[in-house]
Design a protein around this motif. Structure first.
Motif, PDB file in Angstrom:
ATOM      1  N   TYR A   1      -3.905   1.572 -10.965  1.00  0.00           N
ATOM      2  CA  TYR A   1      -2.839   0.767 -10.633  1.00  0.00           C
ATOM      3  C   TYR A   1      -2.674   1.589  -9.439  1.00  0.00           C
ATOM      4  O   TYR A   1      -2.665   0.612  -7.484  1.00  0.00           O
ATOM      5  N   LYS A   2      -2.158   2.329  -9.245  1.00  0.00           N
ATOM      6  CA  LYS A   2      -2.455   3.581  -7.514  1.00  0.00           C
ATOM      7  C   LYS A   2      -3.279   3.184  -6.760  1.00  0.00           C
ATOM      8  O   LYS A   2      -3.463   3.374  -6.093  1.00  0.00           O
TER       9      LYS A   2
ATOM     10  N   LYS B   1      -3.828   1.120  -5.123  1.00  0.00           N
ATOM     11  CA  LYS B   1      -2.829   0.683  -3.322  1.00  0.00           C
ATOM     12  C   LYS B   1      -3.067   1.816  -2.706  1.00  0.00           C
ATOM     13  O   LYS B   1      -2.711   1.232  -1.266  1.00  0.00           O
TER      14      LYS B   1
ATOM     15  N   GLU C   1       2.579  -2.770  -2.447  1.00  0.00           N
ATOM     16  CA  GLU C   1       3.712  -1.113  -3.340  1.00  0.00           C
ATOM     17  C   GLU C   1       4.339  -2.275  -3.956  1.00  0.00           C
ATOM     18  O   GLU C   1       4.623  -1.977  -4.963  1.00  0.00           O
TER      19      GLU C   1
ATOM     20  N   LEU D   1       2.118  -2.806  -7.411  1.00  0.00           N
ATOM     21  CA  LEU D   1       1.973  -2.070  -8.170  1.00  0.00           C
ATOM     22  C   LEU D   1       3.750  -1.670  -8.805  1.00  0.00           C
ATOM     23  O   LEU D   1       3.742  -1.242 -10.147  1.00  0.00           O
TER      24      LEU D   1
ATOM     25  N   GLU E   1       3.775  -1.158 -13.167  1.00  0.00           N
ATOM     26  CA  GLU E   1       4.379  -0.446 -13.415  1.00  0.00           C
ATOM     27  C   GLU E   1       5.863  -1.018 -14.590  1.00  0.00           C
ATOM     28  O   GLU E   1       4.967   0.139 -15.687  1.00  0.00           O
TER      29      GLU E   1
END
Length: 184
Positions: free
Chosen positions: A138-139, A142, A149, A152, A156
């Motif tokens: 996922y980072k 991004k 953001e 993300l 998380e």
């Protein structure tokens, strides 16, 4: 987006399933066919599970019988059991191998409880690794501006909740197995 979570949740479920199978192979003083699952017999040069070359039964609570379909496999099965970490000496009468499960000693019970804890910790580490892998993915999304953001942060949080759920399940399974092992 949440549909992509299923891949990671599936990996977490798989980890729990593997743990359940590992717990089943631990000898708890009662005869359980699953204790033979990890033992491989060198049958015509191929490592083969005992259940694929023999009939395995539990005629009594503390006894397993193994009757190979090919009598020539009897000695091979006996040798595989002796060299395994099962800790039981097989009794071979020429047709059937009998495994007599003795009452577990207090020391052996404590060793098994330590093994249960180790299996549980390994499973939780595997769950956390899945979480780490998911968050990394996922980072990267991004970085490529595929998600925001906020997306993300939500992902998380969701992965942490999944991790907590499956780690809790692992703790419950380990606790149940420890109680089973410590019962007289």
């Amino acid at each position: 987006m949440r549909g992509q979570y299923t891949e990671f949740e599936h990996k977490m479920k798989k980890t729990v399933d593997v743990l359940v199978n590992e717990f089943a192979t631990l000898r708890a003083g009662r005869a359980n066919v699953a204790v033979l699952d990890r033992i491989q017999v060198d049958y015509y040069g191929v490592p083969t599970p005992i259940a694929q070359i023999a009939s395995v039964a539990t005629p009594e609570p503390r006894t397993l019988t193994i009757q190979p379909w090919d009598v020539s496999a009897l000695k091979l099965i006996e040798k595989a059991i002796q060299t395994s970490d099962l800790g039981i000496n097989p009794q071979n009468d020429g047709k059937i191998i009998r495994l007599m499960f003795p009452q577990l000693t207090e020391e052996r019970r404590r060793d098994l409880v330590k093994q249960v804890s180790r299996f549980g910790e390994d499973a939780k580490v595997a769950i956390r690794n899945v979480r780490r892998e998911a968050i990394e993915q996922y980072k990267n999304m991004k970085k490529k501006s595929e998600i925001t953001e906020d997306d993300l942060k939500i992902a998380e949080k969701d992965f942490q909740e999944l991790t907590d759920k499956y780690c809790g399940e692992i703790d419950a399974l380990a606790s149940k197995k420890e109680k089973e092992l410590m019962e007289l």
